[in-house]
Design a protein around this motif. Structure first.
Motif, PDB file in Angstrom:
ATOM      1  N   PHE A  97       0.948  -1.186   0.075  1.00 32.15           N
ATOM      2  CA  PHE A  97       0.100   0.023  -0.024  1.00 32.15           C
ATOM      3  C   PHE A  97       1.021   1.322  -0.061  1.00 32.15           C
ATOM      4  N   PHE A  98       1.949   1.323   0.953  1.00 33.76           N
ATOM      5  CA  PHE A  98       2.751   2.528   0.931  1.00 33.76           C
ATOM      6  C   PHE A  98       3.437   2.704  -0.108  1.00 33.76           C
ATOM      7  N   ALA A  99       3.824   1.520  -0.925  1.00 36.01           N
ATOM      8  CA  ALA A  99       4.698   1.441  -2.144  1.00 36.01           C
ATOM      9  C   ALA A  99       3.675   2.197  -3.241  1.00 36.01           C
ATOM     10  N   GLN A 100       2.608   1.719  -3.375  1.00 32.57           N
ATOM     11  CA  GLN A 100       1.659   2.391  -4.396  1.00 32.57           C
ATOM     12  C   GLN A 100       1.420   3.926  -4.322  1.00 32.57           C
ATOM     13  N   GLY A 157       3.313   9.633  -9.177  1.00 33.99           N
ATOM     14  CA  GLY A 157       4.101  10.606  -9.082  1.00 33.99           C
ATOM     15  C   GLY A 157       5.449  10.435  -9.075  1.00 33.99           C
ATOM     16  N   ALA A 158       6.393  11.390  -9.408  1.00 32.67           N
ATOM     17  CA  ALA A 158       7.926  11.273  -9.830  1.00 32.67           C
ATOM     18  C   ALA A 158       8.342  10.705  -8.359  1.00 32.67           C
ATOM     19  N   LEU A 159       9.510   9.598  -8.850  1.00 29.88           N
ATOM     20  CA  LEU A 159      10.281   9.012  -7.596  1.00 29.88           C
ATOM     21  C   LEU A 159      11.269   9.965  -6.912  1.00 29.88           C
ATOM     22  N   SER A 160      10.681  10.823  -6.117  1.00 23.82           N
ATOM     23  CA  SER A 160      11.712  11.850  -5.449  1.00 23.82           C
ATOM     24  C   SER A 160      12.140  11.400  -4.222  1.00 23.82           C
ATOM     25  N   GLU A 161      13.155  12.090  -3.482  1.00 22.11           N
ATOM     26  CA  GLU A 161      13.734  11.761  -2.393  1.00 22.11           C
ATOM     27  C   GLU A 161      12.695  12.023  -1.187  1.00 22.11           C
ATOM     28  N   GLU A 162      11.750  13.145  -1.500  1.00 23.87           N
ATOM     29  CA  GLU A 162      10.669  13.241  -0.471  1.00 23.87           C
ATOM     30  C   GLU A 162       9.738  12.069  -0.454  1.00 23.87           C
ATOM     31  N   ARG A 163       9.357  11.476  -1.725  1.00 24.97           N
ATOM     32  CA  ARG A 163       8.589  10.252  -1.704  1.00 24.97           C
ATOM     33  C   ARG A 163       9.323   9.102  -1.096  1.00 24.97           C
ATOM     34  N   LYS A 164      10.374   8.777  -1.165  1.00 23.59           N
ATOM     35  CA  LYS A 164      11.289   7.972  -0.776  1.00 23.59           C
ATOM     36  C   LYS A 164      11.180   8.064   0.736  1.00 23.59           C
ATOM     37  N   SER A 165      11.622   9.266   1.317  1.00 27.20           N
ATOM     38  CA  SER A 165      11.364   9.507   2.705  1.00 27.20           C
ATOM     39  C   SER A 165      10.325   8.924   3.350  1.00 27.20           C
ATOM     40  N   ALA A 166       9.196   9.421   2.696  1.00 28.69           N
ATOM     41  CA  ALA A 166       7.664   9.225   3.130  1.00 28.69           C
ATOM     42  C   ALA A 166       7.399   7.631   3.189  1.00 28.69           C
ATOM     43  N   PHE A 167       7.702   7.006   2.264  1.00 26.54           N
ATOM     44  CA  PHE A 167       7.627   5.547   2.032  1.00 26.54           C
ATOM     45  C   PHE A 167       8.516   4.987   3.213  1.00 26.54           C
ATOM     46  N   ARG A 168       9.707   5.254   3.268  1.00 26.98           N
ATOM     47  CA  ARG A 168      10.516   4.655   4.413  1.00 26.98           C
ATOM     48  C   ARG A 168       9.749   4.907   5.830  1.00 26.98           C
ATOM     49  N   LYS A 169       9.448   6.136   6.209  1.00 34.83           N
ATOM     50  CA  LYS A 169       8.973   6.520   7.519  1.00 34.83           C
ATOM     51  C   LYS A 169       7.636   5.551   7.519  1.00 34.83           C
ATOM     52  N   ASN A 170       6.822   5.399   6.575  1.00 30.09           N
ATOM     53  CA  ASN A 170       5.421   4.642   6.718  1.00 30.09           C
ATOM     54  C   ASN A 170       5.687   3.435   7.075  1.00 30.09           C
TER      55      ASN A 170
END
Length: 203
Positions: free
Chosen positions: A166-169, A175-188
């Motif tokens: 779910f978090f990966a989706q 959206g673009a694979l940004s560092e912000e999105r990676k960080s949000a994924f890691r956190k969740n």
């Protein structure tokens, strides 16, 4: 690999992952690579051949990743579960879900699975079957050594993996694979993992 051939693959994957296979033409690819249309056929017989090579490269990388995880599991004594799971997460998250190449291929598979049963099977294997099988094996191993109580390992695998998917989706495939999105994924994802293992009495 020849620089031009690699550039064709890179540009094709970028376009395919954004627009889908059917919406991209050889002309589109050549325009981005800045070569003549006739030149692409020196490296690939067709647009389908480009797609097939990208898929082959992806499956090789995904297979290597799963072999790496299986090896880590086989060598694990479970004397330090946290270190083991850090290895698992670093491999699956960083080298797979957030790897630029793999991420783009999975975006492409997401698009193409609806019109191609072969692609649907590839997507099913590498997003569900293989990860769930590995996680089930991990929980079975934890049960054998008494780290967790006996339970349905396949159910635990789904319970563990479903929020990660779910978090990966949410963060990695929209959206673009940004560092912000990676960080949000890691956190969740890591918050979920901590809570999950706390609930089953490991953390």
């Amino acid at each position: 690999m020849n620089d031009t051939k690699q550039r064709i693959l890179d540009v094709s994957l970028e376009l395919f992952s954004q627009n889908g296979f059917s919406a991209v033409s050889i002309r589109d690819i050549c325009r981005q690579v800045q070569i003549k249309e006739s030149s692409v056929y020196y490296y690939f017989k067709s647009k389908q051949a480009i797609f097939d090579e990208l898929l082959c490269l992806f499956e090789k990388k995904a297979s290597d990743m799963m072999c790496q995880l299986d090896k880590a599991l086989a060598e694990q004594t479970f004397s330090a579960e946290q270190n083991f799971y850090q290895t698992v997460c670093d491999t699956f998250f960083e080298q797979y879900l957030m790897d630029t190449f793999c991420n783009k291929v999975m975006r492409l598979l997401l698009i193409e699975q609806f019109s191609n049963t072969t692609i649907q099977n590839v997507y099913e294997r590498w997003m569900f079957t293989e990860p769930l099988s590995f996680q089930s094996n991990v929980f079975s191993a934890l049960m054998r050594v008494g780290v967790i109580q006996n339970a349905d390992s396949e159910y635990l695998a789904v319970k563990y993996y479903a929020p990660i998917y779910f978090f990966a989706q949410r963060w990695l495939f929209s959206g673009a694979l940004s560092e912000e999105r990676k960080s949000a994924f890691r956190k969740n994802a890591y918050q979920h993992i901590q809570r999950f293992f706390t609930e089953i009495g490991v953390a």
